[in-house]
Design a protein around this motif. Structure first.
Motif, PDB file in Angstrom:
ATOM      1  N   ALA A  12       0.644 -11.753   0.445  1.00 34.58           N
ATOM      2  CA  ALA A  12      -0.408 -10.915  -0.133  1.00 34.58           C
ATOM      3  C   ALA A  12      -1.259 -11.774  -1.056  1.00 34.58           C
ATOM      4  O   ALA A  12      -0.748 -12.618  -1.785  1.00 34.58           O
ATOM      5  N   SER A  13      -2.576 -11.547  -1.011  1.00 36.80           N
ATOM      6  CA  SER A  13      -3.474 -12.313  -1.871  1.00 36.80           C
ATOM      7  C   SER A  13      -4.523 -11.399  -2.486  1.00 36.80           C
ATOM      8  O   SER A  13      -4.793 -10.304  -1.997  1.00 36.80           O
ATOM      9  N   GLN A  14      -5.086 -11.903  -3.558  1.00 35.24           N
ATOM     10  CA  GLN A  14      -6.127 -11.186  -4.290  1.00 35.24           C
ATOM     11  C   GLN A  14      -7.199 -12.217  -4.630  1.00 35.24           C
ATOM     12  O   GLN A  14      -6.910 -13.211  -5.317  1.00 35.24           O
ATOM     13  N   GLY A  15      -8.398 -12.018  -4.123  1.00 34.41           N
ATOM     14  CA  GLY A  15      -9.454 -12.993  -4.348  1.00 34.41           C
ATOM     15  C   GLY A  15      -9.123 -14.359  -3.793  1.00 34.41           C
ATOM     16  O   GLY A  15      -9.504 -15.369  -4.361  1.00 34.41           O
ATOM     17  N   GLY A  16      -8.348 -14.391  -2.710  1.00 35.79           N
ATOM     18  CA  GLY A  16      -7.951 -15.651  -2.099  1.00 35.79           C
ATOM     19  C   GLY A  16      -6.743 -16.311  -2.738  1.00 35.79           C
ATOM     20  O   GLY A  16      -6.262 -17.325  -2.257  1.00 35.79           O
ATOM     21  N   LYS A  17      -6.235 -15.742  -3.833  1.00 40.66           N
ATOM     22  CA  LYS A  17      -5.087 -16.328  -4.532  1.00 40.66           C
ATOM     23  C   LYS A  17      -3.806 -15.582  -4.162  1.00 40.66           C
ATOM     24  O   LYS A  17      -3.750 -14.354  -4.205  1.00 40.66           O
ATOM     25  N   HIS A  18      -2.766 -16.348  -3.835  1.00 40.03           N
ATOM     26  CA  HIS A  18      -1.465 -15.778  -3.474  1.00 40.03           C
ATOM     27  C   HIS A  18      -0.881 -15.011  -4.659  1.00 40.03           C
ATOM     28  O   HIS A  18      -0.826 -15.527  -5.769  1.00 40.03           O
ATOM     29  N   ILE A  19      -0.484 -13.742  -4.422  1.00 36.65           N
ATOM     30  CA  ILE A  19       0.143 -12.972  -5.505  1.00 36.65           C
ATOM     31  C   ILE A  19       1.528 -12.449  -5.150  1.00 36.65           C
ATOM     32  O   ILE A  19       2.287 -12.078  -6.036  1.00 36.65           O
ATOM     33  N   SER A 111       5.007 -23.761 -17.357  1.00 42.48           N
ATOM     34  CA  SER A 111       3.586 -24.063 -17.543  1.00 42.48           C
ATOM     35  C   SER A 111       2.754 -23.732 -16.311  1.00 42.48           C
ATOM     36  O   SER A 111       1.532 -23.742 -16.371  1.00 42.48           O
ATOM     37  N   GLY A 112       3.411 -23.435 -15.202  1.00 45.51           N
ATOM     38  CA  GLY A 112       2.705 -23.160 -13.959  1.00 45.51           C
ATOM     39  C   GLY A 112       2.687 -24.386 -13.084  1.00 45.51           C
ATOM     40  O   GLY A 112       1.973 -25.345 -13.362  1.00 45.51           O
ATOM     41  N   PRO A 113       3.482 -24.407 -12.024  1.00 46.34           N
ATOM     42  CA  PRO A 113       3.667 -25.612 -11.225  1.00 46.34           C
ATOM     43  C   PRO A 113       2.526 -25.942 -10.258  1.00 46.34           C
ATOM     44  O   PRO A 113       2.436 -27.059  -9.782  1.00 46.34           O
ATOM     45  N   ALA A 114       1.648 -24.984  -9.968  1.00 45.97           N
ATOM     46  CA  ALA A 114       0.542 -25.261  -9.047  1.00 45.97           C
ATOM     47  C   ALA A 114      -0.479 -26.177  -9.719  1.00 45.97           C
ATOM     48  O   ALA A 114      -0.546 -26.245 -10.948  1.00 45.97           O
ATOM     49  N   THR A 119       0.892 -20.016 -10.310  1.00 43.63           N
ATOM     50  CA  THR A 119       2.118 -19.925  -9.525  1.00 43.63           C
ATOM     51  C   THR A 119       1.912 -20.543  -8.149  1.00 43.63           C
ATOM     52  O   THR A 119       0.787 -20.748  -7.707  1.00 43.63           O
ATOM     53  N   MET A 120       3.025 -20.841  -7.496  1.00 41.26           N
ATOM     54  CA  MET A 120       2.996 -21.416  -6.157  1.00 41.26           C
ATOM     55  C   MET A 120       3.424 -20.377  -5.135  1.00 41.26           C
ATOM     56  O   MET A 120       4.128 -19.428  -5.462  1.00 41.26           O
ATOM     57  N   ARG A 121       3.013 -20.578  -3.879  1.00 43.21           N
ATOM     58  CA  ARG A 121       3.447 -19.700  -2.795  1.00 43.21           C
ATOM     59  C   ARG A 121       4.891 -19.963  -2.433  1.00 43.21           C
ATOM     60  O   ARG A 121       5.604 -19.065  -2.013  1.00 43.21           O
ATOM     61  N   GLY A 122       5.340 -21.184  -2.564  1.00 40.05           N
ATOM     62  CA  GLY A 122       6.695 -21.555  -2.174  1.00 40.05           C
ATOM     63  C   GLY A 122       7.465 -22.085  -3.360  1.00 40.05           C
ATOM     64  O   GLY A 122       7.277 -21.663  -4.490  1.00 40.05           O
ATOM     65  N   GLY A 131      13.176 -36.275 -11.800  1.00 43.54           N
ATOM     66  CA  GLY A 131      12.301 -35.128 -12.044  1.00 43.54           C
ATOM     67  C   GLY A 131      11.000 -35.218 -11.275  1.00 43.54           C
ATOM     68  O   GLY A 131      10.127 -34.365 -11.407  1.00 43.54           O
ATOM     69  N   GLU A 132      10.859 -36.247 -10.429  1.00 43.19           N
ATOM     70  CA  GLU A 132       9.649 -36.425  -9.636  1.00 43.19           C
ATOM     71  C   GLU A 132       9.530 -35.308  -8.608  1.00 43.19           C
ATOM     72  O   GLU A 132      10.510 -34.929  -7.962  1.00 43.19           O
ATOM     73  N   ARG A 133       8.324 -34.777  -8.452  1.00 46.28           N
ATOM     74  CA  ARG A 133       8.093 -33.751  -7.434  1.00 46.28           C
ATOM     75  C   ARG A 133       8.054 -34.387  -6.062  1.00 46.28           C
ATOM     76  O   ARG A 133       7.455 -35.432  -5.861  1.00 46.28           O
ATOM     77  N   LEU A 134       8.701 -33.734  -5.093  1.00 46.57           N
ATOM     78  CA  LEU A 134       8.834 -34.305  -3.766  1.00 46.57           C
ATOM     79  C   LEU A 134       8.141 -33.500  -2.661  1.00 46.57           C
ATOM     80  O   LEU A 134       8.012 -33.992  -1.548  1.00 46.57           O
ATOM     81  N   GLU A 135       7.721 -32.275  -2.960  1.00 45.27           N
ATOM     82  CA  GLU A 135       7.096 -31.478  -1.899  1.00 45.27           C
ATOM     83  C   GLU A 135       5.710 -32.040  -1.588  1.00 45.27           C
ATOM     84  O   GLU A 135       4.997 -32.485  -2.476  1.00 45.27           O
ATOM     85  N   PRO A 136       5.310 -32.062  -0.295  1.00 48.39           N
ATOM     86  CA  PRO A 136       4.040 -32.667   0.085  1.00 48.39           C
ATOM     87  C   PRO A 136       2.814 -31.899  -0.371  1.00 48.39           C
ATOM     88  O   PRO A 136       1.775 -32.491  -0.613  1.00 48.39           O
ATOM     89  N   ASP A 137       2.915 -30.582  -0.512  1.00 48.03           N
ATOM     90  CA  ASP A 137       1.773 -29.765  -0.926  1.00 48.03           C
ATOM     91  C   ASP A 137       2.131 -29.044  -2.220  1.00 48.03           C
ATOM     92  O   ASP A 137       2.875 -28.068  -2.225  1.00 48.03           O
ATOM     93  N   ARG A 138       1.607 -29.518  -3.337  1.00 47.59           N
ATOM     94  CA  ARG A 138       1.989 -28.970  -4.649  1.00 47.59           C
ATOM     95  C   ARG A 138       1.412 -27.584  -4.900  1.00 47.59           C
ATOM     96  O   ARG A 138       1.849 -26.907  -5.826  1.00 47.59           O
ATOM     97  N   ALA A 139       0.447 -27.159  -4.132  1.00 45.67           N
ATOM     98  CA  ALA A 139      -0.080 -25.796  -4.277  1.00 45.67           C
ATOM     99  C   ALA A 139       0.775 -24.809  -3.498  1.00 45.67           C
ATOM    100  O   ALA A 139       0.996 -23.687  -3.927  1.00 45.67           O
ATOM    101  N   LYS A 140       1.264 -25.238  -2.352  1.00 52.73           N
ATOM    102  CA  LYS A 140       2.029 -24.355  -1.474  1.00 52.73           C
ATOM    103  C   LYS A 140       3.523 -24.456  -1.686  1.00 52.73           C
ATOM    104  O   LYS A 140       4.237 -23.468  -1.605  1.00 52.73           O
ATOM    105  N   GLY A 141       4.029 -25.670  -1.949  1.00 48.45           N
ATOM    106  CA  GLY A 141       5.478 -25.855  -2.046  1.00 48.45           C
ATOM    107  C   GLY A 141       6.111 -25.770  -0.682  1.00 48.45           C
ATOM    108  O   GLY A 141       5.470 -26.005   0.334  1.00 48.45           O
ATOM    109  N   VAL A 142       7.386 -25.420  -0.645  1.00 44.84           N
ATOM    110  CA  VAL A 142       8.102 -25.298   0.626  1.00 44.84           C
ATOM    111  C   VAL A 142       8.685 -23.914   0.766  1.00 44.84           C
ATOM    112  O   VAL A 142       8.882 -23.214  -0.181  1.00 44.84           O
TER     113      VAL A 142
END
Length: 142
Positions: A12-19, A111-114, A119-122, A131-142
């Motif tokens: 579900a999204s609102q204004g194009g943003k995942h909610i 603090s908000g990971p996106a 927030t992130m979708r995944g 503590g390094e982030r490993l997911e390829p898409d930091r907006a989407k996650g996995v």
């Protein structure tokens, strides 16, 4: 009767943003009911009324399904968020996560990971030592 398994997903999204989002694996007989529950969840979400809800399902024919036991859930009373985050860091350390990685995870979650601080979708994936982030898409996650 169709006893196939299906992967059911809602976004579900609102204004194009995942909610809101959800995923389930269900038998054919539960697809309709589970889809209704997911749409109801989207329409009643605390982040507001979505302007778009996407629901999809796909058969899982030939896919290996592994049933796992969920991790135990427990609650710890804390006076405030500072104390709660200290408890979380201790639990992560007790699970083998390095102190710096635990603090980084807590910081990112709060603090908000996106990339935009939201927030992130995944889910994030963090290296338990650095503590390094490993997911390829930091907006989407996995």
């Amino acid at each position: 009767m169709n006893d196939r398994l299906y992967s059911l997903r809602m976004r579900a999204s609102q204004g194009g943003k995942h909610i809101s989002g959800a995923e389930k694996i269900v038998r054919f007989s539960r697809v309709s009911g589970a889809a209704h529950e997911m749409v109801d969840r989207a329409m009643r979400h605390e982040r507001g009324l979505p302007d778009s809800v996407t629901l999809s399902f796909d058969p899982l024919d030939g896919k290996e399904i592994i049933n796992l036991t969920a991790l135990p859930v427990s609650s710890i009373a804390a006076r405030d968020t500072v104390e709660a985050r200290k408890h979380a860091a201790i639990l992560l350390a007790d699970s083998g996560v390095a102190e710096c990685a635990a603090h980084r995870a807590i910081f990112l979650i709060t603090s908000g990971p996106a990339p935009d601080g939201g927030t992130m979708r995944g889910a994030m994936i963090l290296d338990a030592v650095t503590g390094e982030r490993l997911e390829p898409d930091r907006a989407k996650g996995v």
